[in-house]
Design an enzyme around this catalytic site. Sequence first.
Site, PDB file in Angstrom:
ATOM      1  N   ILE A  30      44.295  43.010  32.730  1.00 20.26           N
ATOM      2  CA  ILE A  30      45.257  44.105  32.820  1.00 20.26           C
ATOM      3  C   ILE A  30      46.647  43.614  33.242  1.00 20.26           C
ATOM      4  CG2 ILE A  30      44.965  44.791  35.252  1.00 20.26           C
ATOM      5  CD1 ILE A  30      44.568  47.665  34.241  1.00 20.26           C
ATOM      6  N   GLN A  92      39.853  34.625  45.074  1.00 15.46           N
ATOM      7  CA  GLN A  92      39.063  35.535  44.240  1.00 15.46           C
ATOM      8  C   GLN A  92      39.343  36.949  44.733  1.00 15.46           C
ATOM      9  OE1 GLN A  92      34.772  34.940  44.369  1.00 15.46           O
ATOM     10  NE2 GLN A  92      34.417  36.388  42.684  1.00 15.46           N
ATOM     11  N   HIS A  98      33.960  35.934  37.234  1.00 15.27           N
ATOM     12  CA  HIS A  98      34.736  36.018  35.994  1.00 15.27           C
ATOM     13  C   HIS A  98      35.446  34.704  35.716  1.00 15.27           C
ATOM     14  CE1 HIS A  98      37.107  37.559  39.371  1.00 15.27           C
ATOM     15  NE2 HIS A  98      38.172  37.022  38.788  1.00 15.27           N
TER      16      HIS A  98
HETATM   17  P1  5GP Z   1      40.810  36.910  40.444  1.00 23.06           P
HETATM   18  O1  5GP Z   1      42.068  36.898  41.264  1.00 23.06           O
HETATM   19  O2  5GP Z   1      39.657  37.580  41.152  1.00 23.06           O
HETATM   20  O3  5GP Z   1      40.454  35.551  39.891  1.00 23.06           O
HETATM   21  O4  5GP Z   1      41.167  37.754  39.145  1.00 23.06           O
HETATM   22  C1  5GP Z   1      40.998  39.125  39.041  1.00 23.06           C
HETATM   23  C2  5GP Z   1      41.669  39.531  37.746  1.00 23.06           C
HETATM   24  O5  5GP Z   1      41.197  40.820  37.374  1.00 23.06           O
HETATM   25  C3  5GP Z   1      43.197  39.639  37.845  1.00 23.06           C
HETATM   26  O6  5GP Z   1      43.791  38.751  36.905  1.00 23.06           O
HETATM   27  C4  5GP Z   1      43.486  41.114  37.520  1.00 23.06           C
HETATM   28  O7  5GP Z   1      44.649  41.285  36.747  1.00 23.06           O
HETATM   29  C5  5GP Z   1      42.235  41.545  36.775  1.00 23.06           C
HETATM   30  N1  5GP Z   1      41.886  42.949  36.943  1.00 23.06           N
HETATM   31  C6  5GP Z   1      41.738  43.612  38.120  1.00 23.06           C
HETATM   32  N2  5GP Z   1      41.388  44.896  37.890  1.00 23.06           N
HETATM   33  C7  5GP Z   1      41.319  45.036  36.546  1.00 23.06           C
HETATM   34  C8  5GP Z   1      41.012  46.153  35.696  1.00 23.06           C
HETATM   35  O8  5GP Z   1      40.714  47.270  36.139  1.00 23.06           O
HETATM   36  N3  5GP Z   1      41.048  45.927  34.357  1.00 23.06           N
HETATM   37  C9  5GP Z   1      41.351  44.699  33.824  1.00 23.06           C
HETATM   38  N4  5GP Z   1      41.354  44.599  32.497  1.00 23.06           N
HETATM   39  N5  5GP Z   1      41.644  43.636  34.594  1.00 23.06           N
HETATM   40  C10 5GP Z   1      41.629  43.802  35.936  1.00 23.06           C
END
Ligand code: 5GP
Length: 130
Positions: A30, A92, A98
């Site tokens: 997103i 994270q 992911h």
């Molecule tokens: P992390 O920081 O955990 O590695 O990455 C989480 C990712 O999830 C971020 O890049 C963020 O933009 C994405 N993200 C969080 N909430 C949503 C959502 O509701 N929809 C989508 N498509 N991406 C999300």
Amino acid sequence: MDCIFCKIINGEISSYKVFEDDLVFAFLDINPLSKGHTLIIPKKHFVDILDIDNKSLERVAVASKNLAIRYSKKLGAEGFNLRQSSGAIAHQDVFHFHMHLVPRYKNDGIDLNSHHTNQFIEVEEVFEQL
Ligand code: 5GP
Ligand code: ZN
């Protein structure tokens, strides 16, 4: 369970789905770092790299590769960063495993690869501990 990625898998939260099979779901981030920035996730809820089972991890990896091939053809991506963060200390933010697939383009200005660190790490010492 109150997990946004589980809700995306079951359709409670909408997403731009780019791939789905029996074990894996992939959708556009997103808040993308680049055109085609994608999250590839196991359908089963695993927290992080310590938690995920091998079968799901393998399938996430293969799906990531297949998406990279597709994005190189369809988006003209010239390279990719595959990135996975496990644990709050690693930044994270969503605690459903992911894999980030970040397509790279000429002059995209992204700097994921900077080797800056505030610690001096003696490589040989690390090697001896392994
Ligand atoms: P992390 O920081 O955990 O590695 O990455 C989480 C990712 O999830 C971020 O890049 C963020 O933009 C994405 N993200 C969080 N909430 C949503 C959502 O509701 N929809 C989508 N498509 N991406 C999300
Ligand atoms: Zn989940």
